[in-house]
Design an enzyme around this catalytic site. Sequence first.
Site, PDB file in Angstrom:
ATOM      1  N   GLY A 194      36.164  48.668  34.068  1.00 38.02           N
ATOM      2  CA  GLY A 194      34.763  48.400  33.675  1.00 38.02           C
ATOM      3  C   GLY A 194      33.903  49.695  34.195  1.00 38.02           C
ATOM      4  O   GLY A 194      34.487  50.285  35.121  1.00 38.02           O
ATOM      5  N   CYS A 195      32.960  49.821  33.712  1.00 39.55           N
ATOM      6  CA  CYS A 195      32.059  51.128  34.225  1.00 39.55           C
ATOM      7  C   CYS A 195      31.481  50.987  35.618  1.00 39.55           C
ATOM      8  O   CYS A 195      31.611  51.842  36.413  1.00 39.55           O
ATOM      9  CB  CYS A 195      31.005  51.397  33.059  1.00 39.55           C
TER      10      CYS A 195
END
Lengths: 338, 338, 338, 338
Positions: A150-151
């Site tokens: 995920g970012c």
Amino acid sequence: MIKVGIAGARGYTGRELVRYLLNHPQVEITRLWAHEIKPGGEVFSKICPEFKGLLDVKIKRFSTDEVKKLDVVFLALPHTVSMNYVPRIINKVRLVVDLSADYRLKDPTVYKKWYRVNHRDLKNLKRAVYGLTEINREKIKNAKLIANPGCYPSGIILALYPLMKAGLLRNVDILVDSKSGISGAGRKKDIGLLYAEVAENIKPYKVNGHQHIPEIVQVLQLKSREKFSFIPQVVPLIRGIINMVYIHFPKKPSKEIFTIYKNYYRLEKFIRIYRKREVPELKDVLYTNFCDLGYLDWLDGNTFFIISCVDNLGKGAAGQAVQNMNVALGLNETTGLI
Amino acid sequence: MIKVGIAGARGYTGRELVRYLLNHPQVEITRLWAHEIKPGGEVFSKICPEFKGLLDVKIKRFSTDEVKKLDVVFLALPHTVSMNYVPRIINKVRLVVDLSADYRLKDPTVYKKWYRVNHRDLKNLKRAVYGLTEINREKIKNAKLIANPGCYPSGIILALYPLMKAGLLRNVDILVDSKSGISGAGRKKDIGLLYAEVAENIKPYKVNGHQHIPEIVQVLQLKSREKFSFIPQVVPLIRGIINMVYIHFPKKPSKEIFTIYKNYYRLEKFIRIYRKREVPELKDVLYTNFCDLGYLDWLDGNTFFIISCVDNLGKGAAGQAVQNMNVALGLNETTGLI
Amino acid sequence: MIKVGIAGARGYTGRELVRYLLNHPQVEITRLWAHEIKPGGEVFSKICPEFKGLLDVKIKRFSTDEVKKLDVVFLALPHTVSMNYVPRIINKVRLVVDLSADYRLKDPTVYKKWYRVNHRDLKNLKRAVYGLTEINREKIKNAKLIANPGCYPSGIILALYPLMKAGLLRNVDILVDSKSGISGAGRKKDIGLLYAEVAENIKPYKVNGHQHIPEIVQVLQLKSREKFSFIPQVVPLIRGIINMVYIHFPKKPSKEIFTIYKNYYRLEKFIRIYRKREVPELKDVLYTNFCDLGYLDWLDGNTFFIISCVDNLGKGAAGQAVQNMNVALGLNETTGLI
Amino acid sequence: MIKVGIAGARGYTGRELVRYLLNHPQVEITRLWAHEIKPGGEVFSKICPEFKGLLDVKIKRFSTDEVKKLDVVFLALPHTVSMNYVPRIINKVRLVVDLSADYRLKDPTVYKKWYRVNHRDLKNLKRAVYGLTEINREKIKNAKLIANPGCYPSGIILALYPLMKAGLLRNVDILVDSKSGISGAGRKKDIGLLYAEVAENIKPYKVNGHQHIPEIVQVLQLKSREKFSFIPQVVPLIRGIINMVYIHFPKKPSKEIFTIYKNYYRLEKFIRIYRKREVPELKDVLYTNFCDLGYLDWLDGNTFFIISCVDNLGKGAAGQAVQNMNVALGLNETTGLI
């Protein structure tokens, strides 16, 4: 040439993948898929005109038949959607890189808790390799299915991993104050994402309730006695995440932490360590696959402070995905990225 | 105290109306209505927290019954919706100010052509007064139903009206290149309005096809031999419109045009004339009811150039609506606005 | 009518003062001064065209002679400059409100340490009253010279003061992660303030080295055993500050902290307390004198979390200054502000 | 490898050149120069941290001695400065690409009129080749000194050149309404470039007085009977220019103009023609060397309308410079750019 297909090519992450892969000398983008495309397909560069003259192929609705001619498939699809695709394509290609959250959490009960659906592909969940290259490179080399991070986790885990490996995350209180550009929320119809809501505003959201928390906790192996608080905020940026990571120690460790970071990442091309007390600015990682780490020193008291910057579409998504592909296929890790 | 109700109070225009009316010493905001509100109503300042401590009343679904206790109703509703409300309330209150397009176009066939529905309230359409105060003040004084002008037409008509009155818009070619902030498009779920689409971008749209064209043509009484081209563009602004108005004359008129403007608007509080060749900046009208007119001189050749700036939510909507109410009720025209 | 003069009327704070005071029914703006004005003075609304038609008086170079006709003087001048003016005007008017840092720090050695010059007006430094109305109202009533708080301190002190009064800031670790709009840095020629540097960027600066720290420490009476860390960041906003205040307690106090806040500020018009765990957004305080406090609950572990939002030009400067004037002159505290 | 040096590498154009050239497989960046550098030089990536890990060489004050080891020198210097450098280096290298205005205007009296200094290098002015590749490719192949076009002229000339070649710019009235990102003004200390001045604003400037006008007039060979008006505006963008080009014909020509464009640019890689009436958005050319041309049809009356979009740092400066270098050195024209 490596033939790749991208599902979800019209979203912000999908487009960034196209941008990186067009620049990759060993890759040929062969298939593009998306929802809500007319039956016969549409010209990709009509929908995404930044690619006019660069990639004037068709984008179509997904079809399993088209996958077998490919070497690699990237899935830039929403959470809970990817796991419908992976079982249908995993045996047809050399590599699947999934950019959704579906294969990141090893425990399906945790997945269910945060994403509110049962996991529907436990078999592939087991074989999926978590794709933060710097911490998992050897496993990625043999991966068939990569769960791209995920970012938020990308920048936060890279900021904390060396401490974990040094055994210094025991009994600490971790506080992460993160500000993200709006593309992290995806390209979807939502009042909260409108220009007139985001510009000239800062909006905290999902305080200690963000679905990226279990991913961070899992990779950093945090125990219940290690406290972790996460305060994400939307700021008026198209892209980029800056994480302020504050670690409150019961007492200061004797080791020089700055040196731990310097050593841990000394061979990494995409991790840039700033000098002690030097602060990175977010703009310097935009449109790149870099993760910049800075400050790396004590604040007042027993709190150690790390700033980490990534582009949520770069190291936080598409750049990372290309890096993973390079490693998994035995290419030079930086090809197409630097 | 004048009791007012606002329908559509949650949108950008509705909120701006609330902001202006809270500052109006003779007005009491008594009713707020909106769609998609829970049956029993909700606290307005929970939905629009900028009004916390200022207006903690309930916002409800619309009910005709509540209208009769009011003096004035403002309709900040979408086009084609307002005309469902007006017939139900027009006889219950002293004044209705409609901020939609529904009562602006006198010819229902023109309305149908541009808004694609039949007009359903021809009776009130006839009695509606076009509410650009500076050009229609006398009629507004006796109005029962005011059709508040569109955001683009406000600035464009004010920029051209003195020329029309001077008989100088005959056989000219008018070109209007307008840039608008995104709040002009309303608060709605639309990919084109997202921050990540609007920021760092300029997007021309509806070239010569914008629904505000017939309103401008009607008020300026343009004939087919007078050419009118309109090129609107979305720019990265929350609010504000700057109109570049270019008038190509077959040959230069002998009159000094700058003087025409100076004279025409000499008593107007909300029209600010800049000196010849002096250019206004958009920011100076934001959050105000001013229309700034500048340059007002010849370019190369036979083209006269006027810059007009308005806040699309101010003089282009809510400010104008309050100004109209003031005039219609015999109050000081600037109350609550300066 | 109260006659006021404003020194530094051309800067961002000065203009905001003009905006507020034009809206104040008991005030008349009589004098405007600034540096770099032509000898005979210039028309203020030529330099600041947002005031065209509203305040078309002259702005001049400062002259002591003009002060004696005034009731109140606001000094919106840079740090280290104000203390040259105060001694010359303090006995000529009823009230001086200084918006610089010059009269905030009671200890001149602390002043010298952070502002790098000797204090040159110790006599007035002693009599100056710190002008955060909510915590110092009684003293402000009798003030002759008010030291208006800094923009960061305003929001941070209001977020922490009730805890201090409840004796709960002993031995804690305080961490404040603040994001500020760029107008807080003033209107000056500086590469770091350029649009192309600030837009699409977040820039941490002066980590634990910001000159507002001693002001916060002084008012909150922090001792060396209470740790205070301050991490300010510039974000792409014209105005506004959001402070994330994290207080790490050695152990959780037994009292319900949320209730302490509710009680402490229950009569305050400009402090808006959000419900527990409810988060304010920055936009809702812009162009106002409000300070919004939210979340007000525990994070994971022993960390209590408070979000505070202010407009750096409102409650953080000009709005606060007007509130102080109102109190000092015995006017209604909210006049001109709500 | 082609060895290049860049003077002015710290400005916005200089950095963009570095970005493009790092991506160019046949180029090695060997020298970087700038003003205001410490005597011994500084590490470039300390000053411009986006290049950390990519280009950690020193940036120094300019020295003629260092030039002779180079093949190409790019001068990204302010106007009136470049002409001090060119005579000193022109005979030491294969190619000089000057990105200032100094060698664009063939007539030194015109240069003096617009830039207010005498031209000091008439000899090289004569041999300089105007570097808009699409219209001057053959001359560029043999160039020793290339005058890289201005940012506005690039997009405007490309929008008008096919009409000129078709003989259709006789006796027309041309009106160009252009909006530019702020990086076009350079990286300099100027109040007008501050974030708080540019954000949420649109500012027209230098109406019919911009120094890029003579460059456009020269290349398009406009006569006094062809009228040309230029209305540039600063909008809240870091980069990018959108030009609205309006051509008022005395009467409509019989030829199909759209076809003229399609044919003229049919082999050009960097000119993208949109379908008739289709409008380009600015964002699609950002960070690229493309010029997008759209609408390309008649408005109401005898006005033909062309939209042209370029990145002022791409096709409007650095991208164009690299394209010119490629052509002049006989490389593939798109290398490093696509």
